[in-house]
Design an enzyme around this catalytic site. Structure first.
Site, PDB file in Angstrom:
ATOM      1  CE  LYS A   8      -2.062  -1.154   3.857  1.00  0.00           C
ATOM      2  NZ  LYS A   8      -1.525  -2.479   4.181  1.00  0.00           N
ATOM      3  NE  ARG A  83      -3.959  -1.479   8.757  1.00  0.00           N
ATOM      4  CZ  ARG A  83      -2.915  -0.920   8.150  1.00  0.00           C
ATOM      5  NH1 ARG A  83      -2.931   0.342   7.845  1.00  0.00           N
ATOM      6  NH2 ARG A  83      -1.872  -1.640   7.857  1.00  0.00           N
ATOM      7  NE  ARG A 122       7.913  -2.946   6.505  1.00  0.00           N
ATOM      8  CZ  ARG A 122       6.612  -2.663   6.432  1.00  0.00           C
ATOM      9  NH1 ARG A 122       6.142  -1.962   5.424  1.00  0.00           N
ATOM     10  NH2 ARG A 122       5.776  -3.083   7.356  1.00  0.00           N
ATOM     11  NE  ARG A 140       1.899  -5.154  11.046  1.00  0.00           N
ATOM     12  CZ  ARG A 140       2.906  -4.849  10.222  1.00  0.00           C
ATOM     13  NH1 ARG A 140       4.109  -5.314  10.449  1.00  0.00           N
ATOM     14  NH2 ARG A 140       2.689  -4.089   9.191  1.00  0.00           N
TER      15      ARG A 140
HETATM   16  P1  B4P Z   1       4.707  -1.594   2.073  1.00  0.00           P
HETATM   17  O1  B4P Z   1       4.384  -0.764   0.877  1.00  0.00           O
HETATM   18  O2  B4P Z   1       5.489  -0.938   3.175  1.00  0.00           O
HETATM   19  O3  B4P Z   1       3.400  -2.245   2.703  1.00  0.00           O
HETATM   20  P2  B4P Z   1       2.147  -1.642   3.465  1.00  0.00           P
HETATM   21  O4  B4P Z   1       0.991  -2.429   2.929  1.00  0.00           O
HETATM   22  O5  B4P Z   1       2.072  -0.155   3.326  1.00  0.00           O
HETATM   23  O6  B4P Z   1       2.528  -1.946   4.962  1.00  0.00           O
HETATM   24  P3  B4P Z   1       1.882  -1.984   6.388  1.00  0.00           P
HETATM   25  O7  B4P Z   1       0.448  -2.415   6.347  1.00  0.00           O
HETATM   26  O8  B4P Z   1       2.834  -2.835   7.124  1.00  0.00           O
HETATM   27  O9  B4P Z   1       2.023  -0.534   7.038  1.00  0.00           O
HETATM   28  P4  B4P Z   1       1.128   0.595   7.713  1.00  0.00           P
HETATM   29  O10 B4P Z   1       2.067   1.707   7.927  1.00  0.00           O
HETATM   30  O11 B4P Z   1      -0.088   0.873   6.869  1.00  0.00           O
HETATM   31  O12 B4P Z   1       5.463  -2.875   1.548  1.00  0.00           O
HETATM   32  C1  B4P Z   1       5.993  -3.850   2.428  1.00  0.00           C
HETATM   33  C2  B4P Z   1       7.323  -4.343   1.896  1.00  0.00           C
HETATM   34  O13 B4P Z   1       7.160  -5.009   0.647  1.00  0.00           O
HETATM   35  C3  B4P Z   1       8.336  -3.222   1.626  1.00  0.00           C
HETATM   36  O14 B4P Z   1       9.585  -3.628   2.066  1.00  0.00           O
HETATM   37  C4  B4P Z   1       8.298  -3.030   0.112  1.00  0.00           C
HETATM   38  O15 B4P Z   1       9.537  -2.601  -0.410  1.00  0.00           O
HETATM   39  C5  B4P Z   1       7.976  -4.429  -0.375  1.00  0.00           C
HETATM   40  N1  B4P Z   1       7.143  -4.419  -1.587  1.00  0.00           N
HETATM   41  C6  B4P Z   1       6.070  -3.617  -1.813  1.00  0.00           C
HETATM   42  N2  B4P Z   1       5.523  -3.903  -3.013  1.00  0.00           N
HETATM   43  C7  B4P Z   1       6.272  -4.944  -3.537  1.00  0.00           C
HETATM   44  C8  B4P Z   1       6.190  -5.713  -4.758  1.00  0.00           C
HETATM   45  N3  B4P Z   1       5.241  -5.471  -5.670  1.00  0.00           N
HETATM   46  N4  B4P Z   1       7.098  -6.698  -4.929  1.00  0.00           N
HETATM   47  C9  B4P Z   1       8.055  -6.934  -4.014  1.00  0.00           C
HETATM   48  N5  B4P Z   1       8.180  -6.251  -2.840  1.00  0.00           N
HETATM   49  C10 B4P Z   1       7.291  -5.264  -2.620  1.00  0.00           C
HETATM   50  O16 B4P Z   1       0.592   0.046   9.120  1.00  0.00           O
HETATM   51  C11 B4P Z   1       1.401  -0.169  10.262  1.00  0.00           C
HETATM   52  C12 B4P Z   1       0.555  -0.225  11.561  1.00  0.00           C
HETATM   53  O17 B4P Z   1      -0.052   1.071  11.818  1.00  0.00           O
HETATM   54  C13 B4P Z   1      -0.634  -1.182  11.594  1.00  0.00           C
HETATM   55  O18 B4P Z   1      -0.263  -2.508  11.922  1.00  0.00           O
HETATM   56  C14 B4P Z   1      -1.545  -0.533  12.697  1.00  0.00           C
HETATM   57  O19 B4P Z   1      -1.106  -0.848  13.994  1.00  0.00           O
HETATM   58  C15 B4P Z   1      -1.319   0.954  12.503  1.00  0.00           C
HETATM   59  N6  B4P Z   1      -2.361   1.581  11.658  1.00  0.00           N
HETATM   60  C16 B4P Z   1      -2.131   2.237  10.477  1.00  0.00           C
HETATM   61  N7  B4P Z   1      -3.290   2.678   9.947  1.00  0.00           N
HETATM   62  C17 B4P Z   1      -4.276   2.291  10.803  1.00  0.00           C
HETATM   63  C18 B4P Z   1      -5.693   2.425  10.800  1.00  0.00           C
HETATM   64  N8  B4P Z   1      -6.335   3.049   9.804  1.00  0.00           N
HETATM   65  N9  B4P Z   1      -6.402   1.894  11.838  1.00  0.00           N
HETATM   66  C19 B4P Z   1      -5.794   1.275  12.839  1.00  0.00           C
HETATM   67  N10 B4P Z   1      -4.451   1.101  12.904  1.00  0.00           N
HETATM   68  C20 B4P Z   1      -3.696   1.600  11.906  1.00  0.00           C
END
Ligand code: B4P
Length: 185
Positions: A8, A83, A122, A140
């Protein structure tokens, strides 16, 4: 929308850069508030570090504050919000009250084995995240599954969902996202 590690953040960054709109990541806002030791940030950190979702009331508060800033007038990309179903309902009510509506809700589909691998990788980045440790990752993934399904259902009901294969290379994923954006605009 998508499970933790589905990309995302990676894709929202590209959307924001390409369409010149702000990238609003609730996770990133909480991490920055925690780094600056703000009370909301420190409270959110207690949930994030355990792999739990931050309570809806807290998330909605920081989101409404952010959406009230002037740079959102021409549009925005939300990353990691909503979420939960109550967050989605709150967002709909908020947008309706402003005479706005979502163009598209993108869902990045990625299997759990791939998610585990990505989050593990990561951990080796220069600034590793506490919530990427394997036992926290498992929680998670567990916590997210039902929530993501409920969101998908909700936005399918509104007719705005595009499902994108998130297991492909980031460039290919982004090309598919652009097609979806064109289709819905
Ligand atoms: P990311 O792009 O970092 O993944 P994400 O889905 O954004 O991550 P996440 O859900 O963990 O984070 P968030 O901050 O939202 O990609 C992950 C990895 O994969 C990276 O290393 C990237 O380089 C690699 N990658 C990406 N695309 C790729 C591809 N196509 N091929 C290969 N590799 C790839 O959430 C963190 C925490 O914040 C949650 O657990 C929760 O506690 C809190 N939170 C955030 N929003 C919230 C909400 N609305 N409500 C409640 N809690 C919330």
């Amino acid at each position: 929308m998508g499970m933790p590690g589905s990309g995302k953040g990676t894709q929202a960054e590209r959307i924001a850069a390409t369409y010149q709109i702000p990238h609003i990541s609730t996770g990133a806002i909480f991490r920055s508030l925690a780094e600056n030791k703000s009370p909301i940030g420190l409270e959110a950190k207690t949930y994030m570090d355990k792999g739990k979702l931050v309570p809806d009331g807290l998330v909605n508060k920081i989101l409404w504050d952010r959406l009230g800033e002037p740079d959102t007038v021409k549009g925005f990309v939300l990353d990691g919000y909503p979420r939960t179903l109550p967050q989605a309902e709150a967002l709909e009510a908020y947008l309706q009250s402003k005479g706005l509506s979502l163009d598209v809700a993108l869902y990045l589909a990625v299997g759990k084995d791939v998610l585990r691998k990505r989050l593990e990788q990561r951990l080796t980045s220069p600034i590793p995240r506490v919530d990427d440790q394997s036992e926290v990752v498992e929680r998670r993934l567990r916590v997210s599954e039902a929530e993501v399904d409920a969101l998908l259902h909700f936005y399918q009901g509104l007719g705005v969902v595009s499902i994108v294969d998130g297991e492909k290379e980031p460039d290919i994923v982004f090309a598919k996202i652009q097609e979806a954006l064109q289709f819905h605009s």
